[in-house]
Scaffold this motif. Structure first.
Motif, PDB file in Angstrom:
ATOM      1  N   GLY A  76      -7.650 -30.488 -27.803  1.00 60.24           N
ATOM      2  CA  GLY A  76      -6.319 -30.714 -27.276  1.00 60.24           C
ATOM      3  C   GLY A  76      -5.219 -30.106 -28.128  1.00 60.24           C
ATOM      4  O   GLY A  76      -5.459 -29.322 -29.055  1.00 60.24           O
ATOM      5  N   TYR A  77      -4.002 -30.480 -27.818  1.00 63.40           N
ATOM      6  CA  TYR A  77      -2.796 -29.976 -28.481  1.00 63.40           C
ATOM      7  C   TYR A  77      -2.823 -30.367 -29.958  1.00 63.40           C
ATOM      8  O   TYR A  77      -3.067 -31.530 -30.291  1.00 63.40           O
ATOM      9  CB  TYR A  77      -1.570 -30.575 -27.786  1.00 63.40           C
ATOM     10  N   THR A  78      -2.537 -29.426 -30.829  1.00 61.95           N
ATOM     11  CA  THR A  78      -2.598 -29.532 -32.301  1.00 61.95           C
ATOM     12  C   THR A  78      -4.015 -29.777 -32.807  1.00 61.95           C
ATOM     13  O   THR A  78      -4.227 -29.929 -34.010  1.00 61.95           O
ATOM     14  CB  THR A  78      -1.668 -30.625 -32.896  1.00 61.95           C
ATOM     15  N   GLY A  79      -5.019 -29.801 -31.917  1.00 63.92           N
ATOM     16  CA  GLY A  79      -6.386 -30.101 -32.318  1.00 63.92           C
ATOM     17  C   GLY A  79      -7.184 -28.862 -32.661  1.00 63.92           C
ATOM     18  O   GLY A  79      -6.665 -27.742 -32.759  1.00 63.92           O
ATOM     19  N   SER A  80      -8.486 -29.072 -32.843  1.00 67.26           N
ATOM     20  CA  SER A  80      -9.395 -27.980 -33.188  1.00 67.26           C
ATOM     21  C   SER A  80     -10.813 -28.423 -32.900  1.00 67.26           C
ATOM     22  O   SER A  80     -11.064 -29.580 -32.522  1.00 67.26           O
ATOM     23  CB  SER A  80      -9.258 -27.603 -34.667  1.00 67.26           C
ATOM     24  N   LYS A  81     -11.746 -27.532 -33.123  1.00 67.20           N
ATOM     25  CA  LYS A  81     -13.165 -27.824 -32.914  1.00 67.20           C
ATOM     26  C   LYS A  81     -13.629 -29.021 -33.735  1.00 67.20           C
ATOM     27  O   LYS A  81     -14.557 -29.739 -33.347  1.00 67.20           O
ATOM     28  CB  LYS A  81     -14.000 -26.588 -33.248  1.00 67.20           C
ATOM     29  N   GLU A  82     -12.962 -29.265 -34.868  1.00 71.84           N
ATOM     30  CA  GLU A  82     -13.347 -30.381 -35.726  1.00 71.84           C
ATOM     31  C   GLU A  82     -13.136 -31.739 -35.066  1.00 71.84           C
ATOM     32  O   GLU A  82     -13.731 -32.736 -35.495  1.00 71.84           O
ATOM     33  CB  GLU A  82     -12.589 -30.309 -37.060  1.00 71.84           C
ATOM     34  N   ASP A  83     -12.308 -31.796 -34.027  1.00 77.65           N
ATOM     35  CA  ASP A  83     -12.109 -33.058 -33.310  1.00 77.65           C
ATOM     36  C   ASP A  83     -13.394 -33.544 -32.651  1.00 77.65           C
ATOM     37  O   ASP A  83     -13.496 -34.710 -32.275  1.00 77.65           O
ATOM     38  CB  ASP A  83     -11.022 -32.904 -32.243  1.00 77.65           C
ATOM     39  N   PHE A  84     -14.374 -32.644 -32.494  1.00 77.21           N
ATOM     40  CA  PHE A  84     -15.635 -33.002 -31.842  1.00 77.21           C
ATOM     41  C   PHE A  84     -16.797 -33.144 -32.831  1.00 77.21           C
ATOM     42  O   PHE A  84     -17.938 -33.350 -32.403  1.00 77.21           O
ATOM     43  CB  PHE A  84     -15.994 -31.941 -30.796  1.00 77.21           C
ATOM     44  N   ILE A  85     -16.516 -33.044 -34.127  1.00 75.26           N
ATOM     45  CA  ILE A  85     -17.599 -33.072 -35.117  1.00 75.26           C
ATOM     46  C   ILE A  85     -18.474 -34.312 -34.966  1.00 75.26           C
ATOM     47  O   ILE A  85     -19.707 -34.236 -35.032  1.00 75.26           O
ATOM     48  CB  ILE A  85     -17.032 -32.964 -36.549  1.00 75.26           C
ATOM     49  N   ALA A  86     -17.851 -35.468 -34.755  1.00 75.43           N
ATOM     50  CA  ALA A  86     -18.632 -36.709 -34.684  1.00 75.43           C
ATOM     51  C   ALA A  86     -19.476 -36.806 -33.422  1.00 75.43           C
ATOM     52  O   ALA A  86     -20.362 -37.672 -33.339  1.00 75.43           O
ATOM     53  CB  ALA A  86     -17.706 -37.918 -34.794  1.00 75.43           C
ATOM     54  N   LEU A  87     -19.225 -35.944 -32.426  1.00 71.82           N
ATOM     55  CA  LEU A  87     -20.033 -35.922 -31.204  1.00 71.82           C
ATOM     56  C   LEU A  87     -21.253 -35.023 -31.330  1.00 71.82           C
ATOM     57  O   LEU A  87     -22.227 -35.190 -30.579  1.00 71.82           O
ATOM     58  CB  LEU A  87     -19.207 -35.421 -30.016  1.00 71.82           C
TER      59      LEU A  87
END
Length: 279
Positions: free
Chosen positions: A45-56
């Motif tokens: 999403g906005y201001t996000g990155s691929k790292e937002d999904f690391i825990a998934l």
């Protein structure tokens, strides 16, 4: 702003560049131990990155799925340009189509968080054939609520006149006390590598996005509307109504808010897998 619990990917994932006809994109590519049951493309999403999904990544790989989280154009480790036109929604949607094509094999499960969901929807409306399904994670039918529109306007004006470092300092000064010391240098480093023009242009998109739910429903692609129990960007009842209009699967993640991918990753991964397995 999403706050990933860590910026270190699990052992099942590797950081690499995904080469596409529209350029290279930084990804985290997580593989299961055996032949994948399917492939998921995860769009932040906005201001996000691929790292937002690391825990998934690890729970999805453990369930048998390849999961590829991507930095979009101008996000964190994917290069951007100074040309606002390169961040038009259609251009970002064509990037997603190129990313899906570069993964090869069968159609992919597309997952978009917040802004990523609206970009993913635009990609599906251009061409649904590269996709097996679409999950809209905390991503609503049209523009964000008025309070968020005001915040986006303030941020856009600041980005047009201030350095990224100065904007970061100003944002952290307004963080709630519980969040002021979370994330630390990793969040700052990610923010500084975002392209300000990308943030300005996609912020405008979030504030003006039209309702395209009927168009999405007409594609016939299976859709999953997933969110937390509360959301300050699109109210949960609005997401509920959107799911009804789409004839979509609907999941609320208990204890989560706007970022169930970081707040309740195990439960979010289970919900994604249940949706994919049921197709």
């Amino acid at each position: 702003m999403s706050r990933p619990p860590t910026f270190t990917p699990p052992p099942c994932a590797r950081s690499r560049a995904l080469d596409t006809p529209r350029g290279e994109f930084a990804v985290l590519d997580a593989l299961p131990s055996g032949r994948p049951l399917g492939t998921a493309l995860l769009v932040p999403g906005y201001t996000g990155s691929k790292e937002d999904f690391i825990a998934l990544l690890e729970p999805l790989a453990r369930a048998g799925y390849r999961a590829v989280a991507v930095d979009g154009r101008g996000q964190f480790e994917s290069p951007g340009t100074d040309d606002p036109g390169t961040y038009a929604q259609e251009e970002l949607a064509r990037d997603v189509l190129a990313q899906a094509g570069a993964l090869g094999g069968e159609p992919v499960h597309l997952v978009g968080h917040s802004l990523g969901g609206q970009i993913g929807r635009a990609a599906v409306l251009l061409d649904a054939s590269p996709f097996r399904s679409l999950t809209l994670m905390s991503s609503g039918p049209a523009e964000v609520v008025e309070a968020q529109q005001v915040k986006l306007k303030i941020l856009g004006d600041a980005l047009a006149t201030m350095t990224m470092d100065d904007v970061w300092a100003a944002m952290r000064a307004f963080d709630p006390p519980a969040e002021a010391d979370t994330g630390g240098e990793d969040l700052r480093r990610r923010w500084l590598r975002h392209h300000p023009v990308q943030l300005i242009e996609t912020g405008r998109q979030l504030a003006t996005e039209p309702d395209r739910v009927a168009e999405l429903a007409a594609t016939g692609l299976p859709v999953h509307v997933l969110s937390g129990e509360a959301d300050d960007v699109w109210p949960v009842p609005v997401l509920d109504e959107m799911a009804v209009r789409l004839g979509a699967r609907r999941t609320r993640i208990e204890g989560a808010e706007h970022s169930p991918n970081t707040g309740r990753p195990v439960e979010t991964a289970e919900a994604l897998v249940a949706f994919w397995a049921g197709l």
